[in-house]
Design a protein around this motif. Structure first.
Motif, short mmCIF file in Angstrom:
data_model
loop_
_atom_site.label_atom_id
_atom_site.label_comp_id
_atom_site.label_asym_id
_atom_site.label_seq_id
_atom_site.Cartn_x
_atom_site.Cartn_y
_atom_site.Cartn_z
N PHE A 283 -25.52 -9.28 -48.64
CA PHE A 283 -26.16 -8.76 -46.98
C PHE A 283 -26.77 -9.67 -45.84
CE2 PHE A 283 -30.71 -7.53 -45.61
CZ PHE A 283 -30.76 -6.67 -45.47
N GLN A 284 -26.17 -10.50 -46.38
CA GLN A 284 -26.87 -11.65 -45.13
C GLN A 284 -25.51 -11.66 -44.57
OE1 GLN A 284 -27.31 -15.52 -46.22
NE2 GLN A 284 -29.78 -15.37 -46.21
N ALA A 285 -24.15 -11.55 -44.81
CA ALA A 285 -22.66 -11.20 -44.06
C ALA A 285 -22.91 -9.91 -43.55
CB ALA A 285 -21.57 -11.61 -45.20
N MET A 286 -23.46 -9.12 -43.78
CA MET A 286 -23.32 -7.61 -43.20
C MET A 286 -24.49 -7.97 -42.27
SD MET A 286 -23.56 -4.87 -46.18
CE MET A 286 -23.29 -3.46 -45.17
N GLN A 287 -25.68 -8.80 -42.07
CA GLN A 287 -26.56 -8.81 -41.23
C GLN A 287 -25.54 -9.62 -40.12
OE1 GLN A 287 -30.00 -10.60 -43.01
NE2 GLN A 287 -30.78 -8.97 -42.83
N MET A 288 -25.01 -10.88 -40.24
CA MET A 288 -24.82 -11.55 -39.17
C MET A 288 -23.20 -10.71 -38.69
SD MET A 288 -24.88 -14.91 -41.44
CE MET A 288 -23.63 -16.44 -40.46
N THR A 289 -22.38 -10.15 -39.66
CA THR A 289 -21.64 -9.33 -39.09
C THR A 289 -22.02 -8.03 -37.79
OG1 THR A 289 -20.25 -9.42 -41.00
CG2 THR A 289 -19.59 -7.55 -39.30
N PHE A 290 -22.95 -7.56 -38.51
CA PHE A 290 -23.85 -6.59 -37.24
C PHE A 290 -24.53 -6.95 -35.91
CE2 PHE A 290 -27.18 -4.39 -35.41
CZ PHE A 290 -26.75 -3.16 -35.02
N PHE A 291 -24.69 -8.13 -36.16
CA PHE A 291 -25.19 -9.37 -34.91
C PHE A 291 -23.13 -10.02 -34.23
CE2 PHE A 291 -25.83 -13.43 -32.96
CZ PHE A 291 -27.17 -13.57 -32.52
N ILE A 292 -22.21 -9.73 -34.38
CA ILE A 292 -21.30 -10.01 -34.03
C ILE A 292 -20.98 -8.34 -32.78
CG2 ILE A 292 -19.43 -10.58 -33.54
CD1 ILE A 292 -21.24 -13.08 -33.72
N PHE A 293 -20.89 -6.96 -33.55
CA PHE A 293 -20.56 -6.66 -33.99
C PHE A 293 -21.41 -5.06 -32.14
CE2 PHE A 293 -19.75 -1.63 -34.20
CZ PHE A 293 -18.79 -1.68 -34.06
N LEU A 294 -22.72 -5.81 -32.38
CA LEU A 294 -23.69 -5.51 -31.55
C LEU A 294 -22.93 -5.89 -30.23
CD1 LEU A 294 -25.04 -3.35 -30.39
CD2 LEU A 294 -27.34 -5.10 -30.60
N PRO A 295 -22.97 -6.80 -29.61
CA PRO A 295 -22.51 -7.24 -28.70
C PRO A 295 -20.93 -7.22 -28.10
CG PRO A 295 -23.68 -9.12 -29.41
CD PRO A 295 -23.56 -7.95 -30.61
N SER A 296 -20.21 -7.25 -29.29
CA SER A 296 -18.71 -6.85 -28.47
C SER A 296 -18.69 -5.13 -28.09
CB SER A 296 -18.11 -6.93 -30.00
OG SER A 296 -17.76 -8.75 -30.53
N ILE A 297 -19.06 -4.56 -28.75
CA ILE A 297 -18.94 -3.28 -28.06
C ILE A 297 -19.64 -3.64 -27.24
CG2 ILE A 297 -20.02 -0.98 -28.21
CD1 ILE A 297 -17.72 -1.42 -30.18
N LEU A 298 -20.84 -3.61 -27.09
CA LEU A 298 -22.08 -3.61 -25.09
C LEU A 298 -20.97 -4.16 -24.50
CD1 LEU A 298 -25.50 -3.04 -27.10
CD2 LEU A 298 -23.63 -1.65 -26.21
N LEU A 299 -20.64 -5.39 -24.24
CA LEU A 299 -19.99 -6.98 -23.63
C LEU A 299 -18.48 -6.76 -22.93
CD1 LEU A 299 -22.24 -9.06 -24.15
CD2 LEU A 299 -23.20 -7.71 -22.58
N SER A 300 -17.72 -5.29 -23.91
CA SER A 300 -16.62 -6.09 -24.02
C SER A 300 -15.95 -5.25 -23.08
CB SER A 300 -15.50 -5.36 -25.11
OG SER A 300 -16.60 -4.10 -25.38
N GLY A 301 -16.51 -4.13 -22.17
CA GLY A 301 -15.63 -3.25 -21.92
C GLY A 301 -15.80 -2.21 -22.46
N PHE A 302 -15.71 -1.73 -23.61
CA PHE A 302 -15.93 -0.75 -23.89
C PHE A 302 -16.13 0.69 -23.62
CE2 PHE A 302 -16.27 2.31 -27.86
CZ PHE A 302 -14.78 2.86 -27.58
N MET A 303 -17.72 0.27 -23.51
CA MET A 303 -18.32 1.17 -23.33
C MET A 303 -18.67 1.33 -22.12
SD MET A 303 -21.15 1.75 -26.71
CE MET A 303 -22.36 3.20 -26.22
N PHE A 304 -19.53 0.32 -20.96
CA PHE A 304 -19.89 0.34 -19.81
C PHE A 304 -19.15 -0.70 -19.40
CE2 PHE A 304 -22.84 0.54 -23.02
CZ PHE A 304 -23.83 1.25 -22.62
N PRO A 305 -18.71 -0.78 -17.90
CA PRO A 305 -18.07 -1.38 -17.25
C PRO A 305 -18.42 -3.05 -17.14
CG PRO A 305 -19.21 -0.03 -15.96
CD PRO A 305 -19.08 0.61 -17.19
N PHE A 306 -17.58 -3.58 -16.92
CA PHE A 306 -17.49 -5.17 -17.02
C PHE A 306 -17.97 -5.31 -15.85
CE2 PHE A 306 -15.19 -8.82 -16.98
CZ PHE A 306 -15.66 -9.86 -18.64
N SER A 307 -17.12 -4.75 -14.97
CA SER A 307 -17.33 -5.41 -13.65
C SER A 307 -18.79 -5.57 -13.23
CB SER A 307 -16.55 -4.80 -12.60
OG SER A 307 -15.08 -4.89 -12.75
#
Length: 369
Positions: A283-307
């Motif tokens: 359960f802790q491993a899944m929590q920490m994974t979600f902690f990494i996954f959310l910024p990756s989706i929002l900040l990488s440029g996949f959903m929103f423009p990086f610039s």
């Protein structure tokens, strides 16, 4: 209902949460993280697009037009170019998003109404193409009159032409499908490896594995190598479906596509191992994974423009493997670029993998000792 027994159970749960530092950190940090990401880092109004300007006229009128374009804050020069071919090559290699080309006969074009400038756009990102289209509305400076033109004539309105490369139809699937390769690999590879070692510990198999002649490096490699094959299978499925359902092209080398996928798979697997070495439960491993996954989706440029993100958010995004993979996969598949053209992002993934692997090995050795 006995209130004393209810209060006792509530106290027990609060004490248990207080002892579980990872869960407590998630409870406190996740709302703050979401607030900052959505309220501060996410910005749909693009500003400061990386650009190159090839002013072949070098007249006072052309320089005034360039200054007017820069005044919009839509673009910022980051590379120099002298010819349209150089501008196109910079776009192909991912160095710039927008190029402005002013022909040598700018003054003659300005007087007779022909297009006076051309804006070249990396159309693989539809949001960038939409923002760059604003440059076409820049008024051409007309303070310098043409002394040879008749006074009674009214000069025609000059125009700026926008040319979109790689996705002239502006189809969203062209931009989304290559990015989905990185998103799916990030979600599955990090999660699977994050719970791999923890699962062995919870089932009591870790002590049996420690009793064998296995070293910590052999144990970790034996856990992650099967997931490398799974990641390549996932990449193949997405590529095939993207081509079949959405007609997404693969303009670059297919070998480079798989090499880029391998770099991301290695980065995510080593990150998952590091998480697994610190987590106490699945359960802790899944929590920490979600902690990494959310910024990756929002900040990488996949959903929103990086610039469109603030500089601080862009610095954080540079630490995420998905950010560099998106540049690699879109450059290879959509712009026909090679790994050598995008060597900076490939090197970033290699360094990230080495750092995560070293951290995971040190952590596992410490636990085994």
């Amino acid at each position: 209902m006995n209130l004393r027994r209810l209060w006792a159970i509530m106290q027990k749960e609060i004490r248990q949460l207080r002892r579980d530092r990872i869960t407590l950190a998630m409870i406190m940090v996740m709302p703050i993280l979401q607030l900052v990401l959505f309220g501060y880092a996410i910005n749909l109004n693009l500003r400061g697009l990386d650009a190159a300007i090839a002013d072949q006229a070098q007249t006072s009128g052309s320089r005034a037009l360039v200054m007017d374009m820069l005044a919009t804050d839509v673009i910022r020069p980051v590379a120099s170019a002298h010819t349209p071919e150089e501008v196109v090559d910079l776009i192909r290699r991912g160095r710039i998003n927008v190029g402005v080309v002013i022909p040598p006969d700018f003054e003659a074009r300005r007087q007779d109404g022909r297009p006076v400038a051309q804006v070249l756009v990396d159309g693989s990102d539809a949001t960038v193409a939409g923002a760059a289209a604003q440059l076409a509305q820049t008024p051409v400076d007309s303070r310098l009159p043409d002394l040879h033109a008749p006074y009674a004539s009214t000069p025609p309105v000059p125009r700026i032409v926008v040319t979109s490369f790689y996705n002239p139809e502006r189809r969203s699937a062209i931009n989304i499908v290559p990015g989905l390769i990185g998103v799916i690999l990030t979600m599955t590879m990090v999660l699977f490896t994050a719970i791999a070692i923890v699962r062995e510990r919870e089932r009591g198999n870790m002590e049996l594995l420690i009793a064998t002649p296995l070293t910590s490096t052999e144990l970790m490699l034996g856990k992650v190598v099967p997931y490398v094959l799974i990641g390549l299978v996932q990449t193949t499925v997405i590529l095939a479906l993207g081509r079949w359902l959405f007609d997404v092209p693969i303009r670059g080398s297919l070998l480079d596509v798989y090499l880029a996928a391998l770099l991301l798979i290695a980065s995510n697997l080593t990150l998952g191992l590091l998480i697994s070495s610190r987590a106490q439960s699945q359960f802790q491993a899944m929590q920490m994974t979600f902690f990494i996954f959310l910024p990756s989706i929002l900040l990488s440029g996949f959903m929103f423009p990086f610039s469109g993100m603030p500089v601080a958010a862009q610095w954080i995004a540079e630490l995420l493997p998905l950010t560099h993979f998106l540049r690699l996969i879109r450059g290879i598949m959509l712009r026909n670029a090679g790994l050598l053209d995008l060597w900076g992002d490939a090197l970033a993934l290699i360094v990230f993998t080495a750092v995560m692997m070293a951290g995971a090995i040190l952590r596992f050795r410490k636990r085994l000792d």
